[in-house]
Design an enzyme around this catalytic site. Structure first.
Site, PDB file in Angstrom:
ATOM      1  N   GLY A   1       0.823  -1.212   0.000  1.00  0.00           N
ATOM      2  CA  GLY A   1       0.000   0.000   0.000  1.00  0.00           C
ATOM      3  C   GLY A   1       0.846   1.246   0.000  1.00  0.00           C
ATOM      4  N   PRO A   2       0.208   2.394  -0.195  1.00  0.00           N
ATOM      5  CA  PRO A   2       0.940   3.662  -0.268  1.00  0.00           C
ATOM      6  C   PRO A   2       1.667   4.001   1.040  1.00  0.00           C
ATOM      7  CG  PRO A   2      -1.415   3.973  -0.743  1.00  0.00           C
ATOM      8  CD  PRO A   2      -1.237   2.571  -0.320  1.00  0.00           C
ATOM      9  N   PRO A   3       2.639   4.896   0.989  1.00  0.00           N
ATOM     10  CA  PRO A   3       3.383   5.268   2.193  1.00  0.00           C
ATOM     11  C   PRO A   3       2.470   5.891   3.253  1.00  0.00           C
ATOM     12  CG  PRO A   3       4.348   6.294   0.237  1.00  0.00           C
ATOM     13  CD  PRO A   3       3.101   5.620  -0.197  1.00  0.00           C
TER      14      PRO A   3
ATOM     15  N   THR B   1       0.420   4.611   5.466  1.00  0.00           N
ATOM     16  CA  THR B   1      -0.937   4.118   5.716  1.00  0.00           C
ATOM     17  C   THR B   1      -1.022   3.226   6.958  1.00  0.00           C
ATOM     18  OG1 THR B   1      -0.421   2.533   3.985  1.00  0.00           O
ATOM     19  CG2 THR B   1      -1.978   4.271   3.436  1.00  0.00           C
ATOM     20  N   GLY B   2       0.108   2.985   7.599  1.00  0.00           N
ATOM     21  CA  GLY B   2       0.066   2.233   8.859  1.00  0.00           C
ATOM     22  C   GLY B   2       0.620   0.823   8.767  1.00  0.00           C
ATOM     23  N   LYS B   3       1.457   0.539   7.755  1.00  0.00           N
ATOM     24  CA  LYS B   3       1.975  -0.822   7.610  1.00  0.00           C
ATOM     25  C   LYS B   3       2.909  -1.176   8.772  1.00  0.00           C
ATOM     26  CE  LYS B   3       3.406   0.078   3.372  1.00  0.00           C
ATOM     27  NZ  LYS B   3       2.819   1.429   3.179  1.00  0.00           N
ATOM     28  N   THR B   4       3.755  -0.206   9.159  1.00  0.00           N
ATOM     29  CA  THR B   4       4.667  -0.470  10.279  1.00  0.00           C
ATOM     30  C   THR B   4       3.859  -0.654  11.563  1.00  0.00           C
ATOM     31  OG1 THR B   4       6.207   0.990   9.175  1.00  0.00           O
ATOM     32  CG2 THR B   4       6.752   0.386  11.414  1.00  0.00           C
TER      33      THR B   4
ATOM     34  N   GLU C   1      -6.377  32.590  -9.397  1.00  0.00           N
ATOM     35  CA  GLU C   1      -7.050  31.741  -8.395  1.00  0.00           C
ATOM     36  C   GLU C   1      -8.560  31.969  -8.403  1.00  0.00           C
ATOM     37  OE1 GLU C   1      -5.432  29.380  -7.241  1.00  0.00           O
ATOM     38  OE2 GLU C   1      -3.432  30.134  -7.743  1.00  0.00           O
TER      39      GLU C   1
HETATM   40  P1  ATP Z   1       5.944   3.646   4.875  1.00  0.00           P
HETATM   41  O1  ATP Z   1       5.443   2.782   3.753  1.00  0.00           O
HETATM   42  O2  ATP Z   1       6.324   5.009   4.405  1.00  0.00           O
HETATM   43  O3  ATP Z   1       6.976   2.987   5.715  1.00  0.00           O
HETATM   44  P2  ATP Z   1       3.834   2.945   6.697  1.00  0.00           P
HETATM   45  O4  ATP Z   1       2.656   2.489   5.907  1.00  0.00           O
HETATM   46  O5  ATP Z   1       4.683   1.897   7.310  1.00  0.00           O
HETATM   47  O6  ATP Z   1       4.680   3.951   5.822  1.00  0.00           O
HETATM   48  P3  ATP Z   1       3.555   3.934   9.351  1.00  0.00           P
HETATM   49  O7  ATP Z   1       5.026   4.072   9.573  1.00  0.00           O
HETATM   50  O8  ATP Z   1       2.896   2.756   9.951  1.00  0.00           O
HETATM   51  O9  ATP Z   1       3.276   3.962   7.796  1.00  0.00           O
HETATM   52  O10 ATP Z   1       2.796   5.261   9.793  1.00  0.00           O
HETATM   53  C1  ATP Z   1       3.486   6.461  10.034  1.00  0.00           C
HETATM   54  C2  ATP Z   1       2.761   7.266  11.086  1.00  0.00           C
HETATM   55  O11 ATP Z   1       1.497   7.708  10.570  1.00  0.00           O
HETATM   56  C3  ATP Z   1       2.414   6.460  12.316  1.00  0.00           C
HETATM   57  O12 ATP Z   1       3.433   6.559  13.275  1.00  0.00           O
HETATM   58  C4  ATP Z   1       1.127   7.108  12.802  1.00  0.00           C
HETATM   59  O13 ATP Z   1       1.399   8.249  13.584  1.00  0.00           O
HETATM   60  C5  ATP Z   1       0.465   7.584  11.540  1.00  0.00           C
HETATM   61  N1  ATP Z   1      -0.517   6.599  10.998  1.00  0.00           N
HETATM   62  C6  ATP Z   1      -0.470   6.019   9.780  1.00  0.00           C
HETATM   63  N2  ATP Z   1      -1.525   5.212   9.595  1.00  0.00           N
HETATM   64  C7  ATP Z   1      -2.251   5.269  10.721  1.00  0.00           C
HETATM   65  C8  ATP Z   1      -3.447   4.642  11.156  1.00  0.00           C
HETATM   66  N3  ATP Z   1      -4.107   3.800  10.351  1.00  0.00           N
HETATM   67  N4  ATP Z   1      -3.907   4.922  12.406  1.00  0.00           N
HETATM   68  C9  ATP Z   1      -3.246   5.782  13.205  1.00  0.00           C
HETATM   69  N5  ATP Z   1      -2.115   6.402  12.855  1.00  0.00           N
HETATM   70  C10 ATP Z   1      -1.614   6.166  11.637  1.00  0.00           C
END
Ligand code: ATP
Length: 501
Positions: free
Chosen positions: A113-115, A117-120, A340
């Protein structure tokens, strides 16, 4: 970006032979000593490259630590992704039963998924849910120039995971590798030997995961470019489950905003539901940033609470970038105001209620902007909606033409947007070419169709703005003086003009 420090090894390897040749040439007396030292150094270096012991390993670079307690309840939206992940984790939670049924262990879960979005967050919550130790690394940490180093780091990471699980008396370990495409891209069979060895090592480690041996290891990886991954990684028995982690919908955005509002004093006049509506297309990370920026604006204002105006500014900042201290001339500001207003009047006429704010504040690369709020999340567009979108994009340039008789460079981005939408129309069979395969369309056909569609829509935009010339004249001095104009004020003026017509 790699810095001099990271290139230290390469620089040393290149420099030493030059030094030795120079000393031989000058007849330096301590030469045997230097050659001896060089030999010992070289041997040590080779040992470290193979075994991954002396060079910092990924696991050591990023010492494993207890994840901050983070549960699935701390993740907003993503209900489907959470459900799928929890189902996939059952085999770890109910491992005895899984064994009884002869279920082969799940070795890898791929989150796509896109950057932001909460994967970590999902991977951390998975570790908490299964009471596993958690180690994380990024694909780029395994990319090295020397054959064998990346592979050594992979080996070390898995070893470290097992060691930590034993030490902390846990039954399982979760290894999270972000940006797996950095190591898991398709192998090209020869030229990139280091790269191939790293991927091969990862496959070997995954194949070595056994269900009945404790501690169990589960690999969770994330990417936003699944199509680049080597098919060997994606086959059953490796990354068995693929979970899509999408941008949040309106309900998801509100949920995320609520989670990040927990520790902030928010004024009662602020509606998080409305902010969620205005932030279509924002990722979780961007929503977190909106909350944080709003809090910073409130603190700067010495305000006790985060108010609606703080959120307005925060959304603008996250969307358009930091406000620039760029001094613009009066002529420039007037031209930007006309540009604008052109966008805003077209937008409000073809999509009533859609303009949130018109601003002459320079932000990011833009000297001014119109912020729109979609009335609902949309994933399908009709031909009419796309044409409206093109007219809104052309509105700025057409307004400049009507007032100055010519365009400026300020419309470059708008034209790019308009031609991208034309492309979507052609590819969706909405153009005069009918239903066509994009590759079957010649360059001449593309540009001809592009000119026909944009020519027609430019004419319609010109007529529309001519009809609203009075409103334009009334709003122009207000915008130049006050620098911002709310959507409500714009609508009020358009209603007045309608009544007197
Ligand atoms: P990347 O692909 O860039 O590594 P990622 O998908 O792993 O990004 P995260 O590192 O999980 O994204 O999210 C970064 C921050 O955004 C989190 O620390 C949190 O603060 C916020 N965040 C992202 N998604 C959510 C969510 N679904 N609920 C709550 N907070 C979120």
């Amino acid at each position: 970006m790699r810095n001099v420090h990271q290139y230290g090894k390469e620089i040393a390897v290149g420099f030493l032979p030059v030094l030795v040749v120079f000393l031989i040439y000058t007849g330096f007396p301590g030469l045997p000593l230097i050659l001896g030292l060089g030999l010992v150094g070289g041997l040590l270096f080779l040992a470290s490259a193979r075994g991954g012991t002396a060079i910092g390993t990924a696991a050591r670079k990023r010492p494993a630590r207890e994840p901050e307690p983070l549960s699935f309840d701390d993740i907003g939206g993503q209900e489907r992704a959470k459900r799928e992940l929890i189902e996939a984790l059952e085999f770890l939670v109910r491992s005895e039963e899984a064994e009884k049924f002869g279920i082969r262990p799940l070795k890898g879960i791929l989150l796509t998924g896109p950057p932001g979005t909460g994967k970590t967050l999902l991977a951390k919550a998975a570790a908490q849910y299964t009471r596993s130790v958690f180690l994380s690394a990024s694909g780029s940490e395994f990319v090295e120039m020397y054959v064998g180093v990346g592979a050594g780091r992979i080996r070390e990471l898995f070893r470290e995971a097992r060691r930590l699980a034993v030490k902390q008396k846990r039954d399982s370990a979760i290894i999270f590798i972000d940006e797996i495409d950095g190591i898991g891209g398709k192998r090209d069979g020869g030229q990139q030997r280091e790269y191939d060895q790293t991927l091969n090592q990862l496959l070997t480690e995954m194949d070595g995961i056994q269900g009945n041996v404790k501690p169990r290891v589960l690999l969770i990886a994330a990417t936003n470019r699944k199509e680049l991954l080597d098919p060997a990684l994606l086959r059953p028995g490796r990354f068995d489950r693929h979970i899509q982690v999408d941008l949040p919908d309106r309900t998801g955005r509100e949920h995320i905003l609520r989670l990040h509002a927990r520790n902030k004093p928010i004024s009662a006049e602020v509606s998080l539901a409305k902010i969620a509506e205005e932030t279509f297309g924002f990722s979780g990370a961007q929503l977190e940033s909106v909350m944080n920026e709003a809090a910073i604006y409130a603190m700067r204002d010495d305000s006790q609470q985060l108010g609606a105006e703080h959120f307005g500014k925060a959304i603008d900042k996250v969307l358009m970038g930091e406000r620039m201290d760029r001094e613009t001339t009066r002529e420039e500001r007037e031209r930007v105001a006309i540009h604008e207003l052109g966008h805003a009047i077209v937008a409000e006429t073809v999509r009533p209620g859609s303009v949130a704010q018109v601003s002459l504040t320079p932000r990011g690369g833009a000297l001014g902007y119109v912020r729109h709020h979609p009335d609902q999340d949309r994933y399908l567009y009709t031909k009419e909606a796309l044409e409206n979108q093109i007219m809104i994009a052309l509105g700025g340039a057409v307004a400049e033409e009507l007032h100055y008789g010519g365009r400026s460079t300020g419309s470059k981005g708008d034209f790019e947007q308009a031609t991208n939408i034309v492309r979507t129309m052609i590819e969706s069979g909405m153009s005069g070419l009918g239903i066509v395969h994009p590759q079957a369309v010649t360059v001449e056909q593309w540009s001809q169709e592009n000119a026909v569609i944009l020519g027609d829509l430019t004419e319609r935009t010109r007529e529309l703005l001519n009809r609203h010339a009075d409103t334009f004249r009334r709003l122009f001095p207000i915008l130049v003086k006050e620098e911002t104009l709310s959507g409500d004020r714009l609508r009020e003026q358009l209603r007045q003009a309608d009544r007197s017509a």
